[in-house]
Design an enzyme around this catalytic site. Structure first.
Site, short mmCIF file in Angstrom:
data_model
loop_
_atom_site.label_atom_id
_atom_site.label_comp_id
_atom_site.label_asym_id
_atom_site.label_seq_id
_atom_site.Cartn_x
_atom_site.Cartn_y
_atom_site.Cartn_z
N LYS A 234 2.25 9.66 3.68
CA LYS A 234 1.18 9.20 3.13
C LYS A 234 0.01 8.35 3.85
CE LYS A 234 -0.15 5.15 1.07
NZ LYS A 234 -1.52 5.25 1.11
N GLY B 263 2.65 -0.90 8.46
CA GLY B 263 1.61 -1.72 7.88
C GLY B 263 1.85 -3.13 7.83
N SER B 264 1.19 -3.90 6.81
CA SER B 264 1.48 -5.33 6.87
C SER B 264 2.75 -5.72 6.58
CB SER B 264 0.29 -5.74 5.73
OG SER B 264 1.11 -5.38 4.60
N THR B 265 3.14 -7.02 6.96
CA THR B 265 4.69 -7.61 6.82
C THR B 265 4.54 -7.82 5.41
OG1 THR B 265 4.45 -8.53 8.88
CG2 THR B 265 5.86 -9.50 7.42
N VAL C 127 3.56 -6.09 2.79
CA VAL C 127 4.13 -4.90 2.09
C VAL C 127 5.40 -4.17 2.60
CG1 VAL C 127 3.37 -2.70 1.59
CG2 VAL C 127 1.78 -4.11 1.35
N GLY C 128 5.56 -4.51 3.69
CA GLY C 128 6.74 -3.97 4.51
C GLY C 128 8.15 -4.70 3.78
N GLU D 89 7.57 -1.11 10.96
CA GLU D 89 6.45 -1.50 11.99
C GLU D 89 5.38 -2.46 11.24
OE1 GLU D 89 7.16 -1.16 14.99
OE2 GLU D 89 8.47 0.58 15.22
N CYS E 175 -2.06 -3.82 15.94
CA CYS E 175 -0.88 -4.62 15.68
C CYS E 175 -0.45 -5.51 16.72
CB CYS E 175 0.30 -3.93 15.04
SG CYS E 175 0.56 -2.34 15.83
N GLU F 152 -2.13 -13.38 11.57
CA GLU F 152 -3.02 -12.04 12.16
C GLU F 152 -4.22 -11.64 11.36
OE1 GLU F 152 -1.27 -8.43 10.60
OE2 GLU F 152 -1.23 -7.55 12.60
P1 NAD Z 1 -0.90 -2.32 4.32
O1 NAD Z 1 0.39 -2.86 4.32
O2 NAD Z 1 -1.86 -2.81 3.27
O3 NAD Z 1 -0.87 -0.54 4.06
C1 NAD Z 1 -0.16 0.21 4.96
C2 NAD Z 1 0.21 1.48 4.01
O4 NAD Z 1 1.23 1.14 2.96
C3 NAD Z 1 -0.70 2.23 3.37
O5 NAD Z 1 -0.88 3.45 3.53
C4 NAD Z 1 -0.83 1.46 2.08
O6 NAD Z 1 -1.37 2.33 0.91
C5 NAD Z 1 0.51 1.75 2.08
N1 NAD Z 1 1.18 0.74 0.50
C6 NAD Z 1 0.38 -0.18 0.27
N2 NAD Z 1 1.23 -0.82 -1.03
C7 NAD Z 1 2.49 -0.05 -0.99
C8 NAD Z 1 3.60 -0.05 -1.73
N3 NAD Z 1 3.74 -1.10 -2.56
N4 NAD Z 1 4.64 0.72 -1.39
C9 NAD Z 1 4.44 1.60 -0.62
N5 NAD Z 1 3.20 1.61 0.42
C10 NAD Z 1 2.30 1.07 0.17
O7 NAD Z 1 -1.69 -2.29 5.71
P2 NAD Z 1 -2.73 -1.71 6.47
O8 NAD Z 1 -3.89 -3.05 6.04
O9 NAD Z 1 -3.25 -0.56 6.11
O10 NAD Z 1 -2.58 -1.78 7.92
C11 NAD Z 1 -2.77 -3.10 8.63
C12 NAD Z 1 -1.47 -3.61 8.96
O11 NAD Z 1 -0.66 -2.83 9.56
C13 NAD Z 1 -1.30 -4.95 9.99
O12 NAD Z 1 -0.67 -5.90 9.42
C14 NAD Z 1 -0.83 -4.33 11.33
O13 NAD Z 1 -0.43 -5.24 12.26
C15 NAD Z 1 0.10 -3.35 10.80
N6 NAD Z 1 0.35 -2.69 11.62
C16 NAD Z 1 1.63 -2.51 12.28
C17 NAD Z 1 1.85 -1.60 13.22
C18 NAD Z 1 3.25 -1.42 14.23
O14 NAD Z 1 3.60 -0.50 14.74
N7 NAD Z 1 3.92 -2.50 14.25
C19 NAD Z 1 0.84 -0.61 13.88
C20 NAD Z 1 -0.40 -0.58 13.14
C21 NAD Z 1 -0.40 -1.42 12.06
#
Ligand code: NAD
Length: 452
Positions: free
Chosen positions: A155, A208-210, A212-213, A230, A264, A356
């Site tokens: 996705k 993605g974000s902490t 949502v993670g 991540e 990130c 962040e």
């Molecule tokens: P986000 O968490 O908003 O979204 C990440 C992904 O998760 C997107 O594809 C989104 O559609 C999906 N998502 C959203 N809600 C969801 C849910 N309920 N269930 C499953 N999936 C869902 O993050 P973002 O704004 O797209 O990215 C930025 C963040 O990502 C920053 O916090 C950045 O630090 C982090 N990031 C981390 C790394 C790493 O390797 N540690 C690398 C790149 C980005």
């Protein structure tokens, strides 16, 4: 709920494409097809699976410029970054193409027989990708997962689906069987959430974000589903007075302003040892003023716009709370631009120091000694990356061991390479991607005792 998403070029604010968003039924059908494709893909002879992945890498290589152009338009990445990113997809596929023929188990001495271990693929793996590095992050999950014999559903982020869609087409062109790699543009709370809840998805690799993670981790617990997380970061760049200050200042903008700070690993806190503070700031000001913040399609551009108007307003919200020390350039006219911005932190409790920002903003703070530097660097919920600039190799090692972060660079602004492990401490994540052990994260280890 809208069924399509308009992709916008962040440098021009013009629409680029209309992308259909998958719903739950489409997602379920794709997961079921991936499940059906799994046994045949698992049973492809190791040398043949390796050959197919190398062929996939070769086809990506033939399309590096096309993929890069797509990313410049979709994500506002600079041409230089975007070509590196497309090349990184190729390199990851080539690197992990060695996996099928080297997925070694162990032979363990036991009385009464022998014991051997196998690394068995999991089945369907779901990869959830953020918008900041659409191509590399897709590849970091996809390449080892496929190499270990899993089928993959992906996705991409709503804002940046175009390169992932194209990469899935290239996989078919390279000869990967139907259903082995499927890209499903869609909403996080629909498609991403379904990867978490669908029982046939046996692992979720989430970046993605902490915030949502944590939801993904909680959701995976319901089925004891594996997940790699991540997540976010607030990394420190520590500059000691004994460092080559000129080199440290020249490199520091790239440590935080690369990809307009939407990284990130961004070293968004700079710690400078007090005797070097004024000199370093002077050098940093010159380096920031000299950054080439240009239209990302310009081959000389070093920094492009932010991804969206929303992200720009989030970043601006942080900047409006503080006094800015100095900024670099930014173009006028359309595009979601924020100049590289340097702030002198007044307290470690400020939002700019703790959160962040995910934009081109860095906060600078002086420190006294080594212990102080390590304590300040570790005073965060995150632990993804960081840099140490010093001329003393013993100090470099002590501080690198002391800082609680997964990826550190000494006298350099980056520690990310596909052949070294990548991942975070604390709320920056769980598990490691990349490096030689990454394929094991997409397998179950099984031991088999054979009596004799
Ligand atoms: P986000 O968490 O908003 O979204 C990440 C992904 O998760 C997107 O594809 C989104 O559609 C999906 N998502 C959203 N809600 C969801 C849910 N309920 N269930 C499953 N999936 C869902 O993050 P973002 O704004 O797209 O990215 C930025 C963040 O990502 C920053 O916090 C950045 O630090 C982090 N990031 C981390 C790394 C790493 O390797 N540690 C690398 C790149 C980005």
């Amino acid at each position: 709920m809208s069924t399509t998403f308009t992709v916008v070029n962040p440098a021009t604010e013009q629409a680029v494409a209309e992308v259909a968003l998958a719903d739950v039924a489409t997602t379920d059908a794709a997961i079921e097809r991936a499940h059906e494709a799994f046994p045949a893909w698992r049973d492809v002879a190791p040398g043949e699976r390796a050959r197919l992945l190398r062929r996939f890498a070769a086809v990506v290589d033939e399309h590096v410029e096309e993929l890069a152009e797509l990313e410049v338009r979709n994500a506002g990445h600079t041409w230089g970054n975007a070509t590196w990113e497309a090349g990184n997809v190729r390199d990851c596929l080539n690197y992990y193409s060695a996996t099928p023929e080297r997925l070694f188990g162990k032979q363990i001495p036991v009385p009464g027989g022998i014991d051997v271990t196998f690394h068995e693929p999991l089945g369907v793996v779901g990869i959830i990708v953020p918008w900041n590095f659409p191509m590399p992050i897709l590849a970091w999950g996809m390449a080892p997962a496929l190499a270990s014999g899993n089928t993959v559903v992906v996705k991409p982020a709503e804002l940046t689906p175009l390169t992932a869609v194209r990469i899935a087409e290239l996989a078919l062109e390279a000869g990967l069987p139907e259903g082995v790699l499927t890209v499903l543009p869609g909403r996080g709370d629909v498609v991403g959430q379904r990867f978490v809840t669908h029982p046939l998805v046996r692992k979720v690799a989430f970046t993605g974000s902490t915030r949502v993670g944590k939801q993904v981790m909680a959701g995976c617990a319901d089925q004891v589903k594996r997940c790699t997380l991540e997540l976010g970061g607030k990394s420190a760049n520590i500059v000691f007075a004994d460092a080559d200050l000129r080199a440290a200042a020249a490199s520091s903008p790239y440590a935080v302003f690369d990809n307009a700070g939407q990284d990130c690993c961004a070293r968004s806190r700079i710690l400078v040892q007090r005797p070097a503070y004024d000199e370093f700031l002077g050098l940093l000001e010159g380096a920031v003023a000299g950054m080439k913040v240009l239209d990302p399609s310009d081959r000389d551009s070093e920094m492009g716009p932010l991804i969206s108007a929303h992200q720009r307003s989030v970043v601006q919200g942080y900047v409006d709370e503080v006094d800015v020390a100095f900024t670099g350039p930014a173009p006028d006219g359309p595009g979601y631009w924020v100049p590289p911005t340097v702030v002198l932190a007044e307290s470690t409790q400020q939002r700019i120091w703790r959160e962040e920002v995910f934009g081109p903003v860095v906060a600078v703070l002086p420190f006294d000694d080594e212990a102080d530097a390590v304590a300040l660097a570790n005073d965060t919920d995150y632990g993804l990356s960081g840099s140490i600039f010093t001329g003393d190799v013993g100090r470099a090692l002590r501080v690198a061991r002391g800082v609680q972060a997964g990826n550190l660079s000494v006298n350099s602004h980056s520690a990310v390479r596909y052949w070294t492990p990548f991942g975070g401490y604390k709320q920056s994540g769980l598990g490691r991607e990349l490096g030689p052990d990454a394929p094991h994260a997409f397998t179950e280890e099984k031991n088999v005792f054979i009596a004799h």
